[in-house]
Design an enzyme around this catalytic site. Structure first.
Site, PDB file in Angstrom:
ATOM      1  N   LYS A 230       0.838  -1.201   0.000  1.00 14.45           N
ATOM      2  CA  LYS A 230       0.000   0.000   0.000  1.00 14.45           C
ATOM      3  C   LYS A 230       0.875   1.253   0.000  1.00 14.45           C
ATOM      4  CE  LYS A 230      -1.775   1.456   4.146  1.00 14.45           C
ATOM      5  NZ  LYS A 230      -1.417   2.838   4.438  1.00 14.45           N
ATOM      6  N   ASN A 231       1.858   1.280   0.893  1.00 13.85           N
ATOM      7  CA  ASN A 231       2.632   2.507   1.077  1.00 13.85           C
ATOM      8  C   ASN A 231       3.685   2.740  -0.007  1.00 13.85           C
ATOM      9  OD1 ASN A 231       1.041   3.188   3.204  1.00 13.85           O
ATOM     10  ND2 ASN A 231       2.472   2.495   4.788  1.00 13.85           N
TER      11      ASN A 231
HETATM   12  N1  EPU Z   1       5.041  14.326  11.258  1.00 13.29           N
HETATM   13  C1  EPU Z   1       5.029  15.660  11.584  1.00 13.29           C
HETATM   14  N2  EPU Z   1       4.899  16.578  10.581  1.00 13.29           N
HETATM   15  C2  EPU Z   1       4.774  16.211   9.289  1.00 13.29           C
HETATM   16  C3  EPU Z   1       4.782  14.853   8.956  1.00 13.29           C
HETATM   17  C4  EPU Z   1       4.933  13.924   9.966  1.00 13.29           C
HETATM   18  O1  EPU Z   1       5.118  16.012  12.753  1.00 13.29           O
HETATM   19  O2  EPU Z   1       4.659  17.108   8.432  1.00 13.29           O
HETATM   20  C5  EPU Z   1       5.181  13.337  12.335  1.00 13.29           C
HETATM   21  C6  EPU Z   1       4.030  12.365  12.427  1.00 13.29           C
HETATM   22  O3  EPU Z   1       2.908  12.911  13.119  1.00 13.29           O
HETATM   23  C7  EPU Z   1       4.671  11.215  13.163  1.00 13.29           C
HETATM   24  C8  EPU Z   1       6.124  11.263  12.668  1.00 13.29           C
HETATM   25  O4  EPU Z   1       6.286  12.505  12.027  1.00 13.29           O
HETATM   26  O5  EPU Z   1       4.643  11.439  14.540  1.00 13.29           O
HETATM   27  C9  EPU Z   1       6.538  10.203  11.718  1.00 13.29           C
HETATM   28  O6  EPU Z   1       5.537   9.995  10.759  1.00 13.29           O
HETATM   29  P1  EPU Z   1       5.875   9.849   9.225  1.00 13.29           P
HETATM   30  O7  EPU Z   1       5.780  11.184   8.584  1.00 13.29           O
HETATM   31  O8  EPU Z   1       7.083   9.016   8.999  1.00 13.29           O
HETATM   32  O9  EPU Z   1       4.638   9.007   8.819  1.00 13.29           O
HETATM   33  P2  EPU Z   1       4.009   9.093   7.475  1.00 13.29           P
HETATM   34  O10 EPU Z   1       5.067   9.324   6.448  1.00 13.29           O
HETATM   35  O11 EPU Z   1       2.832   9.992   7.523  1.00 13.29           O
HETATM   36  C10 EPU Z   1       4.270   6.548   6.807  1.00 13.29           C
HETATM   37  C11 EPU Z   1       3.279   5.468   6.533  1.00 13.29           C
HETATM   38  C12 EPU Z   1       2.599   5.068   7.821  1.00 13.29           C
HETATM   39  C13 EPU Z   1       3.660   4.592   8.796  1.00 13.29           C
HETATM   40  C14 EPU Z   1       4.718   5.674   8.994  1.00 13.29           C
HETATM   41  C15 EPU Z   1       5.866   5.253   9.862  1.00 13.29           C
HETATM   42  C16 EPU Z   1       2.584   6.011   4.314  1.00 13.29           C
HETATM   43  C17 EPU Z   1       1.484   6.427   3.426  1.00 13.29           C
HETATM   44  N3  EPU Z   1       2.293   5.957   5.596  1.00 13.29           N
HETATM   45  O12 EPU Z   1       3.482   7.606   7.332  1.00 13.29           O
HETATM   46  O13 EPU Z   1       1.702   4.024   7.520  1.00 13.29           O
HETATM   47  O14 EPU Z   1       3.058   4.290  10.027  1.00 13.29           O
HETATM   48  O15 EPU Z   1       5.238   6.091   7.730  1.00 13.29           O
HETATM   49  O16 EPU Z   1       6.476   4.145   9.338  1.00 13.29           O
HETATM   50  O17 EPU Z   1       3.669   5.690   3.845  1.00 13.29           O
HETATM   51  C18 EPU Z   1      -0.206   2.701   7.797  1.00 13.29           C
HETATM   52  O18 EPU Z   1       0.134   2.111   6.766  1.00 13.29           O
HETATM   53  O19 EPU Z   1      -1.113   2.284   8.561  1.00 13.29           O
HETATM   54  C19 EPU Z   1       0.493   3.919   8.169  1.00 13.29           C
HETATM   55  C20 EPU Z   1       0.017   4.784   9.059  1.00 13.29           C
END
Ligand code: EPU
Length: 424
Positions: free
Chosen positions: A22-23
């Site tokens: 998915k990701n």
């Molecule tokens: N964060 C911020 N500001 C931002 C972006 C992120 O504070 O602008 C914070 C988030 O709130 C979190 C931390 O940074 O506390 C890390 O989150 P990250 O940005 O890495 O998460 P993401 O990129 O939004 C992806 C996956 C998630 C997975 C995380 C961590 C995708 C679409 N989503 O999310 O997947 O949990 O990385 O590995 O790639 C899932 O599949 O259920 C899912 C939530």
């Protein structure tokens, strides 16, 4: 609203093939915006957010042909740089369209993205905006609900991520591909999905080095071509099924996967006594020879890749309810990803919440069927695993939140012998 009705106690047996990640799929769809040429994507999981991404892309002017798990996207006629609220505020990865649109048009308008409520508030996008500003863009915000990002001329940047973020790393990497000059990204996320995206873009003319390491260097190019991208296997599905097999003490062969992507989980299996074999694209979780066998409790702390994934934290908690002893689970990536354990306690699990980021699980404990609601994708699969272990029947409502991450889960688990039904 559809529900799962699951009667626990059956041992599972047989093979289950993992779908495309998915990701990874959710990033290659917006990456199509970087090129004017037709891209073919194969091994796409057939899940809700993929459909939403295609709707958004089609609204921008792309032509999309869908045939099973293959999509052909022609982005030539894309002529809009505004993401419609009614399409974009439904899912988190609509924000992944912003960087490529900014690189293509120098301007983007978009709403705050939706998605699972697992982070702080409505999951911030401040880091994306910080990155776009570093590339020379200005950001107008309407009270955190609507954004207008634009630049006369984007320029390369040397950007340090204040925290490691998967989607922000991917977003800035994609944007930098079309910005003249050398961009350096530091403290990058290192997930396999990022490397797969970079490898594909490089094969089409991009110049990205260091993907999969903390430092990436991107030399901007004028044009990116398009070819075929095969979505890599979903490592979180792989890990979820591995935990499902171990927690239900079943023998299951997980195929079409890459066990190298879940070494953090397999190293825990080595320590707690879960027996398995692996090949390059399969993983066999073995049934314990002694039915009284209990694996040992073991502490985990979620971590960016290659550490223990936050997306496997909830299935692992269920597994620890069946382990011998006490385990401390620390969730450090998200603020609200332990809230769901209340439902597991209702099923009979012995869990103490120390604070929003730490719980202590004591096992083994008997679980009982209950009526529950799935709060997000990963807690949803955890509840399914708990229901498969539990005595009696469990009803899980709001399974929309499970379907978002796991394609046709009920049909696939039925083939393994699970007593799971979807009630519309
Ligand atoms: N964060 C911020 N500001 C931002 C972006 C992120 O504070 O602008 C914070 C988030 O709130 C979190 C931390 O940074 O506390 C890390 O989150 P990250 O940005 O890495 O998460 P993401 O990129 O939004 C992806 C996956 C998630 C997975 C995380 C961590 C995708 C679409 N989503 O999310 O997947 O949990 O990385 O590995 O790639 C899932 O599949 O259920 C899912 C939530």
């Amino acid at each position: 609203m559809p529900k799962f009705v699951i009667t626990g106690g059956n041992k599972l047996a047989g093979e289950i093939a993992v779908k495309g990640a998915k990701n990874a799929a959710l990033k290659i769809i917006p990456a199509a915006l970087l090129s004017q040429e037709t891209i073919t994507i194969t091994n796409l999981p057939q899940i809700e957010d993929i459909g939403k991404s295609f709707d958004l892309l089609a609204d921008l002017g792309a032509k999309i042909e869908l045939n099973g798990d293959t999509a052909i996207i022609n982005p030539e006629n894309i002529n809009k740089f505004e993401l419609q609220s009614k399409l974009a505020d439904k899912f988190r990865t609509s924000v992944m369209f912003v960087g490529p649109l900014l690189a293509r048009f120098g301007e983007v308008k978009f709403p705050h993205p939706g998605g699972c409520v697992i982070g702080a508030g409505s999951r911030p996008i401040d880091l994306f905006l910080e990155g776009f500003r570093a590339f020379g863009a200005t950001v107008d915000e309407e009270s955190g609900k609507y954004y207008h990002v634009k630049a006369k001329q984007l320029h390369a940047a040397d950007f340090f991520f204040p925290l490691v973020s998967v989607t922000v790393t991917e977003s800035l990497m994609m944007t930098a591909c079309l910005i003249p000059g050398r961009t350096i990204l530091r403290n990058c996320a290192m997930e396999p999905e990022i490397e797969a995206l970079a490898d594909y873009l490089n094969s089409q003319g991009a110049k990205i080095s260091g993907a999969g390491t903390p430092k990436m260097i991107i030399e901007g190019v004028e044009k990116i071509g398009a070819g075929t991208f095969q979505v890599i296997p979903d490592r979180i599905e792989t890990g979820s099924f591995a935990i499902m097999a171990a927690a239900t003490k079943s023998e299951m062969k997980i195929t079409a996967c890459n066990p190298e992507h879940i070494l953090s989980l397999l190293s825990v299996f080595d320590k707690i006594g879960v027996d398995y074999e692996k090949g390059t694209d399969w993983l066999l979780i073995k049934k314990p020879s002694n039915p009284e066998f209990n694996f040992k409790a073991y502490d985990i702390r979620t971590h960016e890749y290659p550490g223990f994934p936050t997306d496997l934290q909830s299935p692992y908690v269920v597994m620890m309810t069946q382990a011998q002893g006490t385990s401390l689970i620390q969730e450090v990536i998200y603020d609200r990803r332990l809230v769901w354990i209340d439902m597991l306690s209702q099923m009979g699990a012995k869990i103490i919440m120390c604070d929003p980021h730490r719980i202590v699980v004591s096992g083994p404990s008997k679980l009982y069927g209950k009526k529950l609601i799935s709060p997000d994708i990963r807690a949803g699969i955890a509840l399914v695993i708990a229901a498969l272990i539990a005595e009696g029947t469990t009803e899980i409502d709001n399974i929309y939140q499970i379907d978002r991450g796991y394609e046709k889960l009920d049909e696939r688990l039925q083939k393994l012998g699970a007593d799971i039904r979807r009630i519309e």
